[in-house]
Design a protein around this motif. Structure first.
Motif, PDB file in Angstrom:
ATOM      1  N   PRO A 391       0.972  -1.000  -0.051  1.00 30.12           N
ATOM      2  CA  PRO A 391      -0.083   0.135   0.050  1.00 30.12           C
ATOM      3  C   PRO A 391       0.861   1.478  -0.121  1.00 30.12           C
ATOM      4  O   PRO A 391       1.803   1.337   0.663  1.00 30.12           O
ATOM      5  N   LEU A 392       0.154   2.162  -0.629  1.00 25.78           N
ATOM      6  CA  LEU A 392       1.019   3.526  -0.677  1.00 25.78           C
ATOM      7  C   LEU A 392      -0.267   4.441  -0.392  1.00 25.78           C
ATOM      8  O   LEU A 392      -1.124   4.674  -1.012  1.00 25.78           O
ATOM      9  N   LEU A 393      -0.167   5.108   0.918  1.00 29.98           N
ATOM     10  CA  LEU A 393      -1.373   5.938   1.350  1.00 29.98           C
ATOM     11  C   LEU A 393      -1.104   7.361   1.348  1.00 29.98           C
ATOM     12  O   LEU A 393      -0.066   8.005   1.374  1.00 29.98           O
ATOM     13  N   HIS A 394      -2.262   8.126   0.501  1.00 31.73           N
ATOM     14  CA  HIS A 394      -2.102   9.531   0.629  1.00 31.73           C
ATOM     15  C   HIS A 394      -2.747   9.884   1.990  1.00 31.73           C
ATOM     16  O   HIS A 394      -3.433   9.366   2.721  1.00 31.73           O
ATOM     17  N   ILE A 395      -1.756  11.017   2.379  1.00 30.64           N
ATOM     18  CA  ILE A 395      -2.396  11.714   3.656  1.00 30.64           C
ATOM     19  C   ILE A 395      -2.569  13.413   3.521  1.00 30.64           C
ATOM     20  O   ILE A 395      -2.042  14.080   2.974  1.00 30.64           O
ATOM     21  N   ALA A 396      -4.036  13.687   3.466  1.00 31.21           N
ATOM     22  CA  ALA A 396      -4.449  14.815   3.269  1.00 31.21           C
ATOM     23  C   ALA A 396      -4.166  16.152   4.662  1.00 31.21           C
ATOM     24  O   ALA A 396      -4.274  15.517   5.656  1.00 31.21           O
ATOM     25  N   CYS A 397      -3.697  17.082   4.086  1.00 30.73           N
ATOM     26  CA  CYS A 397      -3.541  17.992   5.418  1.00 30.73           C
ATOM     27  C   CYS A 397      -4.775  18.478   5.965  1.00 30.73           C
ATOM     28  O   CYS A 397      -4.947  19.175   6.986  1.00 30.73           O
ATOM     29  N   ARG A 398      -5.870  18.266   5.224  1.00 33.40           N
ATOM     30  CA  ARG A 398      -7.248  18.859   5.501  1.00 33.40           C
ATOM     31  C   ARG A 398      -8.105  18.204   6.681  1.00 33.40           C
ATOM     32  O   ARG A 398      -8.601  18.832   7.306  1.00 33.40           O
ATOM     33  N   ASP A 399      -8.009  16.805   7.023  1.00 37.87           N
ATOM     34  CA  ASP A 399      -8.926  16.321   7.769  1.00 37.87           C
ATOM     35  C   ASP A 399      -8.455  16.084   9.287  1.00 37.87           C
ATOM     36  O   ASP A 399      -9.144  15.742  10.188  1.00 37.87           O
ATOM     37  N   ARG A 400      -7.021  16.145   9.405  1.00 44.76           N
ATOM     38  CA  ARG A 400      -6.464  15.950  10.742  1.00 44.76           C
ATOM     39  C   ARG A 400      -5.638  17.376  11.394  1.00 44.76           C
ATOM     40  O   ARG A 400      -4.809  17.609  10.657  1.00 44.76           O
ATOM     41  N   ASN A 401      -5.931  17.541  12.604  1.00 54.17           N
ATOM     42  CA  ASN A 401      -4.829  18.553  13.065  1.00 54.17           C
ATOM     43  C   ASN A 401      -3.751  17.512  13.594  1.00 54.17           C
ATOM     44  O   ASN A 401      -3.522  16.699  13.258  1.00 54.17           O
ATOM     45  N   LEU A 421       1.845   9.423   0.523  1.00 57.86           N
ATOM     46  CA  LEU A 421       2.007  10.576  -0.369  1.00 57.86           C
ATOM     47  C   LEU A 421       1.262  11.796   0.367  1.00 57.86           C
ATOM     48  O   LEU A 421       0.119  11.637   0.714  1.00 57.86           O
ATOM     49  N   VAL A 422       1.950  13.057   0.533  1.00 56.02           N
ATOM     50  CA  VAL A 422       1.528  13.966   1.083  1.00 56.02           C
ATOM     51  C   VAL A 422       0.726  14.951   0.331  1.00 56.02           C
ATOM     52  O   VAL A 422       1.189  15.410  -0.839  1.00 56.02           O
ATOM     53  N   ILE A 423      -0.662  15.248   0.500  1.00 51.16           N
ATOM     54  CA  ILE A 423      -1.402  16.088  -0.321  1.00 51.16           C
ATOM     55  C   ILE A 423      -2.112  17.262   0.563  1.00 51.16           C
ATOM     56  O   ILE A 423      -2.445  17.117   1.743  1.00 51.16           O
ATOM     57  N   THR A 424      -2.366  18.422  -0.160  1.00 48.22           N
ATOM     58  CA  THR A 424      -3.045  19.298   0.513  1.00 48.22           C
ATOM     59  C   THR A 424      -4.488  18.947   0.838  1.00 48.22           C
ATOM     60  O   THR A 424      -4.971  18.993   1.953  1.00 48.22           O
ATOM     61  N   GLY A 425      -5.222  18.576  -0.218  1.00 44.95           N
ATOM     62  CA  GLY A 425      -6.551  18.047   0.076  1.00 44.95           C
ATOM     63  C   GLY A 425      -7.669  18.922  -0.290  1.00 44.95           C
ATOM     64  O   GLY A 425      -7.406  20.248   0.083  1.00 44.95           O
ATOM     65  N   ASP A 426      -8.562  18.546  -1.058  1.00 45.55           N
ATOM     66  CA  ASP A 426      -9.562  19.591  -1.477  1.00 45.55           C
ATOM     67  C   ASP A 426     -10.332  20.215  -0.210  1.00 45.55           C
ATOM     68  O   ASP A 426     -10.857  19.280   0.520  1.00 45.55           O
TER      69      ASP A 426
END
Length: 622
Positions: A391-401, A421-426
């Motif tokens: 697995p390669l997991l995306h991690i969005a900045c949007r959902d977690r403090n 994979l670090v992403i900003t997130g919609d």
């Protein structure tokens, strides 16, 4: 009591000095609401600020801080007051002078700009002018000393000292705020931190805020204070609590009095209070310490190496995984979206087929398009343990403090999932729960740096960990922008932050592939070109006409228009994708296939094709 006409450092050689207590939390108890710019009250309501100063003075404090903790340009700008730095700071000194007697020291207080934010050295390096501006305003009103307080990071406090020390010969008190007992957020022991601060020009060193008396005491018990350097302590009134919507602190004045005696026994000479303390806390300390002389500081026995060796002595582990694979051969990452419901059977079927087709990693989005899907952490663990798929997991900045982000990453480490994979997130307002909050505690740059900090063996707060993580950290790149050069500069910053590889948004034409190649060939990390096969003419027209930045060639749209939605249209979509793959493979060793509408058979076929072509190429080289 008449204060000697000598500077604070000289006075502290033979005397104890009682500091004042909290300003903001006492104003809150006096009825000033949270959200008001407390520093602006120096101008609009100097009477209430004077009342606070006077109450601490009457309680026995002879070290009075100006109401200027956040009176720097950065904090004042949040209230539209960035042009009032001079007026607010100068007025604050005047208000304090009028409120107290001539036997009190009036000290210009300057708080950390970065306190409460994610540590970012690039940003911290820009704060020098703000510290100089604020200090100059305070010094123009003849304060008796400068107090630098509540600094989580030694680096920022050293910067403040660097710009303020040349401005004055007055004493400078440098106070750190630690999240962990005995260690700063940026990883220094207090022994090392105090030594660096004195070397940089601090006259008095100490701790304030964040912790109550017990934890501050534990911190200074284990620290070496440089010889002939007075020690200051300004603890909080215990831990912050909230009950029925009201903020409160647990420590009562009597406990603070008892603690003051313990601080004296440790050699502290400047003793006051921080958040949650009241005039009664200060009164009790003043009464307990009255007529007592200071005691000499007796440092603990420590190894010499502790004060000399940099904290980050363990080199980071070199990440392994797709980064290693792509240096040896063409590597394929395939994206498969987690389900929107509770049924995992189809997802696991797709995962198994992609694994069998040769996908080197299967990447799972993190609630893409702000639409709620099953946890990619849970699915990643299931596919790894049951199917031996990577697995390669995306991690969005949007959902977690930040608490949730570190907890999430620690869970991934425990499960043996190390490729992310670090992403900003919609933004959440665009998703299926538009009333949800978008957190965005950090940017993608910050999160990349912080994950790499886990690899070095330190938590987000700077606390040493018993193990080092081994995350391989990817970053996203969107080439479909008007200012391509600006997007490249942003990408370079992600590489500087520590990104190990790059995954692009899907590309639909050969010109864009060439543009990406020319723009990124100077980067020495793998680039995975995103390719998502078209499924129908309607799909092609939607992408071309409604998705910003994406343009399909006239030829591709015409080819897709020949077919009604169905199997034949998808066959043509695969054919077009193969042509893009052929060009991409000539320039990149990394291919990132995005599965459209869960048609994993399409990306499985393309995965097999890539490996076939790659093997043919290797055979030809032999």
């Amino acid at each position: 009591m008449s204060m000697p006409q000598e500077n604070i450092k000289t006075y502290l050689k033979d005397n104890l000095l009682i500091g004042d207590g909290a300003m903001a939390t006492w104003l809150y108890r006096l009825g000033v609401p949270i959200g008001v710019c407390y520093e602006e009250l120096n101008l609009s309501n100097p009477e209430i600020i004077g009342t606070v100063h006077r109450s601490y003075y009457e309680a026995g404090a002879r070290f009075i801080q100006t109401n200027t903790y956040g009176a720097h340009r950065d904090a004042l700008a949040r209230h539209g007051l960035q042009d009032q730095v001079q007026r607010i700071n100068r007025s604050a000194v005047q208000v304090a002078r009028r409120a107290v007697g001539d036997d009190a020291y009036v000290v210009g207080g300057i708080g950390s700009i970065n306190a409460g934010r994610v540590r970012n050295m690039e940003q911290i390096g820009t704060y020098g002018d703000q510290y100089e501006e604020q200090a100059s305003a305070l010094l123009s009103e003849n304060v008796d000393a400068i107090l630098l307080e509540t600094f989580l990071d030694v680096d920022e406090l050293l910067l403040a000292l660097d710009v303020i020390r040349p401005l004055t010969d007055l004493p400078i008190i440098a106070q750190l705020a630690t999240i962990e007992v005995g260690r700063t957020r940026d990883g220094h022991t207090l022994t090392r931190a105090f030594a660096e601060l004195v070397k940089a020009g601090a006259d008095i060193v100490g701790l304030n805020c964040r912790m109550g008396p017990a934890e501050v005491l534990r911190s200074i018990e284990g620290a070496v204070v440089p010889e002939d350097t007075p020690l200051s302590v300004f603890p909080n009134a215990g831990r912050l609590a909230m009950s029925d919507g009201e903020y409160s602190y647990a420590s009562v004045p009597q406990y603070f009095g008892d603690s003051a005696l313990r601080f004296r026994a440790q050699g502290a000479r400047l003793i006051g209070g921080c958040c949650g303390t009241t005039p009664e806390h200060i009164r009790m300390m003043a009464q307990v310490l009255a007529e007592r002389e200071p005691l000499p500081r007796v440092n603990p026995e420590v190894q010499i190496e502790e004060a000399q060796t940099p904290i980050r002595v363990v080199p980071p582990v070199r990440p392994k995984g797709i980064v290693d694979t792509v240096t040896q051969r063409h590597t394929v990452i395939v994206e498969l979206d987690p389900p929107r419901d509770l049924d995992t059977e189809k997802f696991l079927q797709g995962t198994a087929e992609l694994r069998d087709a040769g996908a080197d990693a299967i990447t799972l989005a993190d609630n893409s398009l702000a639409t709620t899907r099953m946890s990619n952490l849970a699915l990643g663990s299931i596919m790894k343990t049951k199917l031996s798929a990577e697995p390669l997991l995306h991690i969005a900045c949007r959902d977690r403090n930040l608490i949730g982000q570190q907890s999430h990453l620690m869970g991934l480490h425990a499960l043996g999932i190390n490729q992310v994979l670090v992403i900003t997130g919609d933004p959440a307002r665009f998703g299926d729960l538009p009333g949800a909050s978008s957190v965005f505690d950090v940017s993608s740059f910050d999160l990349i740096r912080m994950i790499k900090q886990l690899n070095e063996g330190y938590s987000f707060s700077g606390k040493p960990l018993q193990q080092r993580a081994n995350f391989v950290v990817g970053a996203a790149f969107n080439p479909h922008v008007r200012q391509f050069d600006a997007a490249l500069r942003r990408l370079e910053k992600k590489v500087e932050a520590g990104a190990d590889y790059i995954m692009t948004q899907p590309v639909y034409d050969q010109e864009t592939i060439e543009l990406i190649y020319q723009g990124t060939k100077h980067l020495n990390i793998p680039i995975f070109i995103g390719i998502m096969p078209l499924t129908s003419s309607r799909n092609a027209e939607f992408l071309h006409n409604e998705v910003p930045g994406i343009k399909l060639s006239d030829e591709a749209r015409e080819r897709m228009s020949r077919y009604e939605p169905g199997e034949e249209a998808r066959r043509e979509g695969i054919s077009i994708a193969r042509e893009l793959v052929d060009m991409a493979m000539d320039r990149f060793k990394g291919i990132y296939l995005i599965t459209p509408f869960f048609y994993y058979q399409m990306t499985a076929e393309l995965t097999r094709y890539i490996h076939e072509q790659s093997n043919l190429g290797l055979s030809a080289q032999k």
